[in-house]
Design an enzyme around this catalytic site. Structure first.
Site, PDB file in Angstrom:
ATOM      1  N   ASP A   1       0.800  -1.228   0.000  1.00 42.78           N
ATOM      2  CA  ASP A   1       0.000   0.000   0.000  1.00 42.78           C
ATOM      3  C   ASP A   1       0.826   1.268   0.000  1.00 42.78           C
ATOM      4  O   ASP A   1       0.465   2.255  -0.643  1.00 42.78           O
ATOM      5  CB  ASP A   1      -0.956   0.022   1.201  1.00 42.78           C
ATOM      6  CG  ASP A   1      -0.215   0.170   2.525  1.00 42.78           C
ATOM      7  OD1 ASP A   1       0.644  -0.685   2.822  1.00 42.78           O
ATOM      8  OD2 ASP A   1      -0.492   1.140   3.255  1.00 42.78           O
TER       9      ASP A   1
ATOM     10  N   ASP B   1       5.383   0.271   3.579  1.00 48.04           N
ATOM     11  CA  ASP B   1       5.604  -0.985   4.302  1.00 48.04           C
ATOM     12  C   ASP B   1       5.437  -2.172   3.358  1.00 48.04           C
ATOM     13  O   ASP B   1       5.385  -2.014   2.139  1.00 48.04           O
ATOM     14  CB  ASP B   1       4.659  -1.076   5.503  1.00 48.04           C
ATOM     15  CG  ASP B   1       3.196  -0.874   5.100  1.00 48.04           C
ATOM     16  OD1 ASP B   1       2.863  -1.138   3.932  1.00 48.04           O
ATOM     17  OD2 ASP B   1       2.386  -0.457   5.951  1.00 48.04           O
TER      18      ASP B   1
ATOM     19  N   TYR C   1      -6.091   1.037   8.402  1.00 52.40           N
ATOM     20  CA  TYR C   1      -7.148   1.327   7.428  1.00 52.40           C
ATOM     21  C   TYR C   1      -8.510   0.944   7.997  1.00 52.40           C
ATOM     22  O   TYR C   1      -9.229   0.138   7.426  1.00 52.40           O
ATOM     23  CB  TYR C   1      -6.871   0.607   6.102  1.00 52.40           C
ATOM     24  CG  TYR C   1      -5.661   1.155   5.388  1.00 52.40           C
ATOM     25  CD1 TYR C   1      -5.727   2.378   4.714  1.00 52.40           C
ATOM     26  CD2 TYR C   1      -4.450   0.482   5.399  1.00 52.40           C
ATOM     27  CE1 TYR C   1      -4.606   2.903   4.076  1.00 52.40           C
ATOM     28  CE2 TYR C   1      -3.333   1.000   4.758  1.00 52.40           C
ATOM     29  CZ  TYR C   1      -3.415   2.212   4.102  1.00 52.40           C
ATOM     30  OH  TYR C   1      -2.317   2.731   3.468  1.00 52.40           O
TER      31      TYR C   1
END
Length: 474
Positions: A70, A73, A222
């Site tokens: 994303d 990471d 998220y």
């Protein structure tokens, strides 16, 4: 007075030479190669990346290789990844004719995600896989994805552990992508659409927030803060566009209204759904969708510089949040540009409850100001796209970019994280979180709220870049 301020704002924008939008468009898509997970192909241009995550899914006896990390990471979070895919697809549907040679690169970027999302949706009946990798363990390490040794835990939602938000966003991504590939790969397009329908039905039938089902595996990273109704509307809007099936129109109407968004991002989709649905009111002259046109215009009125709902930096950048503000800027800029496109096609104007008539060129001017700011026309004279222009972020919060091409173990990489040296690998095209409310940018790895790139920041920027690269102007 606010009306006069708005006119003044638009008339006093920089008259400098335009940035090279064609170059920026190319680099904005090249960035996605740096985020790839899975086995890399011979087309890989960012040569400091190599294959990674090759056993993803094995703990659940399924193949979940592929997709994108994303941000900085090594986790695959499907909620933002699906939104990234939807926005790349929408960019291509609206502006593909203006992308030139980048159209094929856009399709490749989309397919890298949809191949993975199809696996997630089809691997196990009754389940939708929604992520790979333990984020809490990953964030304790600073190592390249090629070397990661943290648990590649597999996460899923089901009828007993629902996730309407991530499921509907996945359906939106697959439905939007099905239209991208309709003319060039009809078999693949049909597979995408059939899967989108099934996943959307799952989202509708089993209601619930995925972050309630998965808790610390997705929060606070998220979380679905806005709930799932916005994704249900967004997903149904994309299925309606892809199928013209009145079932989806009726479902959208059943969700009701009264939502008053003032932003658009991976978590909050109402504004995007309104603009998407308004296309039917404006271009198709369908009176059944007038409400969504009105809602889209209400949203835009909240974004304009004379609105109390939206702050601007002294340099003219939309400012919505301290963390990763540019994700809001690029997504909102996409909606402004696209709604202006619909307005131009129909000679439509509107007003915001005052004497100023909003014409499409006013929205294009505001969009251009945001694009140009990100590309270097700002008080820092710094591009916030890595590898673009003479000055750009050199110490981005990104594991692969910041580490040499050798195995260092979980914590061995922190030596490089803490150094003031520039990153050894240039993540070309990456757009970082961006400056603060005063246009200041600390070029530091540990200032991740400013220095971390993300797929969804770039995905929404592709459309406006294509528009201006093809000569779009005020």
């Amino acid at each position: 007075m606010t009306s006069l301020f708005f006119l003044f704002f638009l008339l006093t924008q920089s008259a400098d030479a335009n940035p090279n939008y064609v170059e920026a468009l190319s680099k904005s898509l090249l960035f996605f190669q740096g985020q790839r997970s899975g086995p890399l192909h011979s087309d890989q241009q960012l040569s400091w990346r190599a294959s990674s995550g090759l056993s993803d899914g094995s703990s659940a006896n399924v193949d979940l290789t592929g997709g994108y990390y994303d941000a900085g990471d090594n986790i695959k979070f499907n909620f933002p990844m699906a939104f990234t895919t939807t926005m790349l697809s929408w960019s291509t549907l609206e502006y593909g004719d203006q992308m030139g040679p980048q159209l094929q690169n856009a399709r490749v970027s989309i397919r890298w995600a949809t191949d993975y999302l199809l696996k997630c949706a089809r691997a196990t009946p009754g389940k939708l896989y929604v992520g790979v990798g333990d984020p809490n363990a990953d964030h304790k390490c600073w190592e390249r994805p090629e070397d990661m040794d943290t648990p590649r835990t597999v996460y899923s939602v089901s009828s007993s552990n629902p996730g309407s938000d991530v499921a509907a966003e996945t359906a939106a991504a697959l439905a939007a992508a099905s239209m991208v590939f309709r003319e060039v790969d009809s078999e693949y397009s049909l597979l995408l659409l059939a899967t989108a329908k099934n996943v959307m039905q799952f989202a509708i039938q089993y209601r619930g927030n995925y972050s309630d089902s998965l808790s610390s595996s997705v929060c606070p990273f998220y979380c679905s803060y806005s709930g799932y109704k916005d994704e249900l509307m967004w997903g149904a809007a994309w299925l309606l566009k892809a199928t013209n099936d009145p079932y989806y129109k009726n479902f959208i109407e059943s969700l009701g209204g009264g939502y008053q968004p003032d932003s658009f991002n991976w978590d909050s989709k109402y504004a995007g759904a309104y603009v998407l649905l308004s296309q039917r009111a404006l271009l198709n002259k369908d009176g059944n969708f007038q409400l969504y046109k009105q809602e889209a215009e209400s949203f835009i009125c909240k974004i304009l510089p004379n609105s109390p709902s939206t702050q601007y930096t002294p340099g003219g950048l939309i400012y919505k949040a301290p963390q990763s503000n540019l994700q809001h800027v690029t997504a909102i800029t996409f909606l402004l540009t696209t709604y202006a496109k619909y307005m131009k096609a129909t000679q439509h104007t509107f007003n915001c409850g005052n004497s100023v008539n909003i014409v499409p060129d006013a929205l294009i001017s505001l969009s251009k100001r945001q694009v140009d700011y990100i590309l270097g026309e700002n008080p820092k004279k710094m591009s916030y796209m890595v590898g673009f222009g003479s000055s750009f972020p050199m110490r981005i919060h990104h594991r692969g970019s910041s580490l040499p091409s050798k195995s260092l173990g979980c914590t061995g990489g922190f030596e490089y994280y803490e150094t003031q040296n520039p990153n050894p690998n240039i993540l070309t095209g990456a757009i970082v979180g961006g400056p603060d409310k005063n246009d200041e940018y600390p070029d530091k790895r540990d200032e991740y709220i400013h220095s971390e790139p993300a797929t969804y920041i770039n995905a929404a920027f592709v459309g406006p870049l294509a528009y201006f690269a093809s000569g779009g102007s005020v």
